[in-house]
Design a protein around this motif. Structure first.
Motif, PDB file in Angstrom:
ATOM      1  N   LEU A  10      12.789   7.689  -2.783  1.00  0.00           N
ATOM      2  CA  LEU A  10      11.861   8.025  -1.695  1.00  0.00           C
ATOM      3  C   LEU A  10      10.979   6.831  -1.337  1.00  0.00           C
ATOM      4  O   LEU A  10      10.744   6.551  -0.163  1.00  0.00           O
ATOM      5  N   ARG A  11      10.502   6.126  -2.351  1.00  0.00           N
ATOM      6  CA  ARG A  11       9.686   4.940  -2.114  1.00  0.00           C
ATOM      7  C   ARG A  11      10.466   3.898  -1.320  1.00  0.00           C
ATOM      8  O   ARG A  11       9.977   3.332  -0.347  1.00  0.00           O
ATOM      9  N   ARG A  12      11.724   3.680  -1.730  1.00  0.00           N
ATOM     10  CA  ARG A  12      12.566   2.705  -1.033  1.00  0.00           C
ATOM     11  C   ARG A  12      12.871   3.151   0.398  1.00  0.00           C
ATOM     12  O   ARG A  12      12.883   2.337   1.325  1.00  0.00           O
ATOM     13  N   LEU A  13      13.104   4.458   0.580  1.00  0.00           N
ATOM     14  CA  LEU A  13      13.333   4.986   1.936  1.00  0.00           C
ATOM     15  C   LEU A  13      12.108   4.774   2.817  1.00  0.00           C
ATOM     16  O   LEU A  13      12.222   4.365   3.979  1.00  0.00           O
ATOM     17  N   ALA A  14      10.928   5.073   2.269  1.00  0.00           N
ATOM     18  CA  ALA A  14       9.697   4.898   3.040  1.00  0.00           C
ATOM     19  C   ALA A  14       9.513   3.439   3.444  1.00  0.00           C
ATOM     20  O   ALA A  14       9.144   3.143   4.579  1.00  0.00           O
ATOM     21  N   ARG A  15       9.781   2.522   2.522  1.00  0.00           N
ATOM     22  CA  ARG A  15       9.682   1.084   2.835  1.00  0.00           C
ATOM     23  C   ARG A  15      10.634   0.701   3.959  1.00  0.00           C
ATOM     24  O   ARG A  15      10.268  -0.017   4.885  1.00  0.00           O
ATOM     25  N   ALA A  71       0.837  -1.208   0.000  1.00  0.00           N
ATOM     26  CA  ALA A  71       0.000   0.000   0.000  1.00  0.00           C
ATOM     27  C   ALA A  71       0.870   1.254   0.000  1.00  0.00           C
ATOM     28  O   ALA A  71       0.555   2.241  -0.681  1.00  0.00           O
ATOM     29  N   ALA A  72       1.966   1.220   0.737  1.00  0.00           N
ATOM     30  CA  ALA A  72       2.884   2.372   0.772  1.00  0.00           C
ATOM     31  C   ALA A  72       3.501   2.607  -0.596  1.00  0.00           C
ATOM     32  O   ALA A  72       3.610   3.751  -1.057  1.00  0.00           O
ATOM     33  N   ASP A  73       3.898   1.530  -1.267  1.00  0.00           N
ATOM     34  CA  ASP A  73       4.454   1.665  -2.620  1.00  0.00           C
ATOM     35  C   ASP A  73       3.434   2.298  -3.555  1.00  0.00           C
ATOM     36  O   ASP A  73       3.749   3.233  -4.297  1.00  0.00           O
ATOM     37  N   GLU A  74       2.217   1.770  -3.532  1.00  0.00           N
ATOM     38  CA  GLU A  74       1.176   2.282  -4.427  1.00  0.00           C
ATOM     39  C   GLU A  74       0.906   3.761  -4.169  1.00  0.00           C
ATOM     40  O   GLU A  74       0.778   4.556  -5.101  1.00  0.00           O
ATOM     41  N   ALA A  75       0.842   4.132  -2.890  1.00  0.00           N
ATOM     42  CA  ALA A  75       0.593   5.533  -2.552  1.00  0.00           C
ATOM     43  C   ALA A  75       1.758   6.423  -2.980  1.00  0.00           C
ATOM     44  O   ALA A  75       1.553   7.570  -3.384  1.00  0.00           O
ATOM     45  N   THR A  76       2.973   5.904  -2.923  1.00  0.00           N
ATOM     46  CA  THR A  76       4.146   6.682  -3.349  1.00  0.00           C
ATOM     47  C   THR A  76       4.111   6.908  -4.854  1.00  0.00           C
ATOM     48  O   THR A  76       4.399   8.003  -5.327  1.00  0.00           O
ATOM     49  N   TYR A  77       3.752   5.865  -5.606  1.00  0.00           N
ATOM     50  CA  TYR A  77       3.683   6.015  -7.064  1.00  0.00           C
ATOM     51  C   TYR A  77       2.628   7.041  -7.472  1.00  0.00           C
ATOM     52  O   TYR A  77       2.735   7.636  -8.541  1.00  0.00           O
ATOM     53  N   ASP A  78       1.623   7.251  -6.636  1.00  0.00           N
ATOM     54  CA  ASP A  78       0.540   8.173  -6.968  1.00  0.00           C
ATOM     55  C   ASP A  78       0.801   9.623  -6.559  1.00  0.00           C
ATOM     56  O   ASP A  78      -0.067  10.470  -6.746  1.00  0.00           O
ATOM     57  N   LEU A  79       1.980   9.909  -5.990  1.00  0.00           N
ATOM     58  CA  LEU A  79       2.272  11.292  -5.599  1.00  0.00           C
ATOM     59  C   LEU A  79       2.342  12.186  -6.837  1.00  0.00           C
ATOM     60  O   LEU A  79       2.955  11.820  -7.843  1.00  0.00           O
ATOM     61  N   SER A  80       1.740  13.353  -6.744  1.00  0.00           N
ATOM     62  CA  SER A  80       1.835  14.323  -7.833  1.00  0.00           C
ATOM     63  C   SER A  80       3.236  14.943  -7.811  1.00  0.00           C
ATOM     64  O   SER A  80       3.998  14.774  -6.847  1.00  0.00           O
ATOM     65  N   ALA A  81       3.567  15.681  -8.848  1.00  0.00           N
ATOM     66  CA  ALA A  81       4.877  16.339  -8.903  1.00  0.00           C
ATOM     67  C   ALA A  81       5.047  17.298  -7.722  1.00  0.00           C
ATOM     68  O   ALA A  81       6.121  17.366  -7.110  1.00  0.00           O
ATOM     69  N   GLY A 136      17.194  21.400  -7.318  1.00  0.00           N
ATOM     70  CA  GLY A 136      16.344  22.179  -6.420  1.00  0.00           C
ATOM     71  C   GLY A 136      15.830  21.438  -5.202  1.00  0.00           C
ATOM     72  O   GLY A 136      14.910  21.901  -4.548  1.00  0.00           O
ATOM     73  N   HIS A 137      16.391  20.296  -4.894  1.00  0.00           N
ATOM     74  CA  HIS A 137      15.984  19.553  -3.691  1.00  0.00           C
ATOM     75  C   HIS A 137      17.155  18.720  -3.188  1.00  0.00           C
ATOM     76  O   HIS A 137      18.152  18.535  -3.895  1.00  0.00           O
ATOM     77  N   ALA A 138      16.997  18.223  -1.972  1.00  0.00           N
ATOM     78  CA  ALA A 138      18.044  17.408  -1.363  1.00  0.00           C
ATOM     79  C   ALA A 138      18.204  16.097  -2.137  1.00  0.00           C
ATOM     80  O   ALA A 138      17.245  15.563  -2.692  1.00  0.00           O
ATOM     81  N   PHE A 139      19.422  15.596  -2.153  1.00  0.00           N
ATOM     82  CA  PHE A 139      19.717  14.305  -2.735  1.00  0.00           C
ATOM     83  C   PHE A 139      19.180  13.235  -1.799  1.00  0.00           C
ATOM     84  O   PHE A 139      19.383  13.305  -0.588  1.00  0.00           O
ATOM     85  N   VAL A 140      18.446  12.260  -2.331  1.00  0.00           N
ATOM     86  CA  VAL A 140      17.942  11.156  -1.513  1.00  0.00           C
ATOM     87  C   VAL A 140      18.462   9.849  -2.074  1.00  0.00           C
ATOM     88  O   VAL A 140      18.542   9.658  -3.289  1.00  0.00           O
ATOM     89  N   LEU A 141      18.817   8.967  -1.144  1.00  0.00           N
ATOM     90  CA  LEU A 141      19.348   7.665  -1.513  1.00  0.00           C
ATOM     91  C   LEU A 141      19.031   6.696  -0.394  1.00  0.00           C
ATOM     92  O   LEU A 141      19.316   6.985   0.767  1.00  0.00           O
ATOM     93  N   CYS A 142      18.447   5.584  -0.728  1.00  0.00           N
ATOM     94  CA  CYS A 142      18.181   4.542   0.263  1.00  0.00           C
ATOM     95  C   CYS A 142      19.429   3.682   0.390  1.00  0.00           C
ATOM     96  O   CYS A 142      19.901   3.106  -0.591  1.00  0.00           O
ATOM     97  N   LEU A 143      19.970   3.628   1.597  1.00  0.00           N
ATOM     98  CA  LEU A 143      21.171   2.836   1.856  1.00  0.00           C
ATOM     99  C   LEU A 143      20.843   1.540   2.571  1.00  0.00           C
ATOM    100  O   LEU A 143      21.725   0.902   3.139  1.00  0.00           O
ATOM    101  N   ASP A 144      19.580   1.143   2.541  1.00  0.00           N
ATOM    102  CA  ASP A 144      19.149  -0.088   3.190  1.00  0.00           C
ATOM    103  C   ASP A 144      19.903  -1.270   2.578  1.00  0.00           C
ATOM    104  O   ASP A 144      19.917  -1.453   1.366  1.00  0.00           O
TER     105      ASP A 144
END
Length: 197
Positions: free
Chosen positions: A184-189, A93-103, A142-150
């Motif tokens: 971001l999706r991977r970080l949220a997971r 459900a978290a993945d699906e909700a992440t894919y649906d985020l608007s710009a 224009g935004h912070a660099f994000v990277l999932c290090l899991d």
């Protein structure tokens, strides 16, 4: 026994017609009830983190979710679909909700992120290199660099971050938006798993 007699004897067993069967992994809908698979727990009778999340007041659940990904619509959507039978269902459900985020929602979530933390014993030249790479990334996108290090060993974090920033600087903004959204999706997971797993 003659064939005449065998026609008059009742059958030794009767077959009842079977109704529709459910696959083994599905349960019938039971209003107000959820089947929760056996999970390892602390003391008997102590609810699991997922059970506590499912039963928490909506505001508390939303607050916990916002710590995983700073998107109010994402948190509301996941909270609104509780209860979840297991962590895998919640992560889906978290993945699906992440894919649906608007710009715009993606931009807000990215704005709330910070650069991944480095190990405390990282030498100062590495911090300087990372600061310079991050500044170039933020200036371009224009935004912070994000990277999932899991799953990445801590000793490899610095190299992975620097390599990723440098390679992603070659992306155009549209390409990078897709990569950043997936990170971001991977970080949220990973955060949900840490919190509720």
């Amino acid at each position: 026994m003659s064939s005449e007699l065998s026609h008059h004897l009742p059958p030794t067993h009767t077959r009842r017609p079977r109704g529709p069967t459910l696959p083994a992994h599905r349960l019938p809908d039971l209003p107000g009830r959820v089947a929760i698979p056996a999970q390892s727990r602390g003391a008997p009778g102590t609810p699991s983190p997922l059970e506590r999340f499912n039963a928490a007041p909506a505001q508390d659940a939303e607050r916990a979710l916002l710590a995983c990904l700073h998107s109010l619509r994402w948190a509301l959507r996941i909270t609104g679909h509780r209860p979840y039978p297991d962590l895998a269902a919640l992560l889906a459900a978290a993945d699906e909700a992440t894919y649906d985020l608007s710009a715009k929602e993606l931009a807000e979530a990215l704005a709330a992120e910070t650069l991944p933390a480095l190990p405390e014993d990282t030498y100062s030249a590495a911090h300087t290199a990372l600061d310079a790479a991050h500044a170039a990334y933020e200036k371009k996108f224009g935004h912070a660099f994000v990277l999932c290090l899991d799953g990445v060993p801590e000793a490899e974090h610095l190299d992975r971050i620097l390599d990723s920033i440098r390679s992603r600087l070659a992306n155009d903004p549209d390409e990078e938006r897709v990569v950043a959204a997936d990170e971001l999706r991977r970080l949220a997971r990973a955060r949900l798993t840490d919190t509720l797993g």
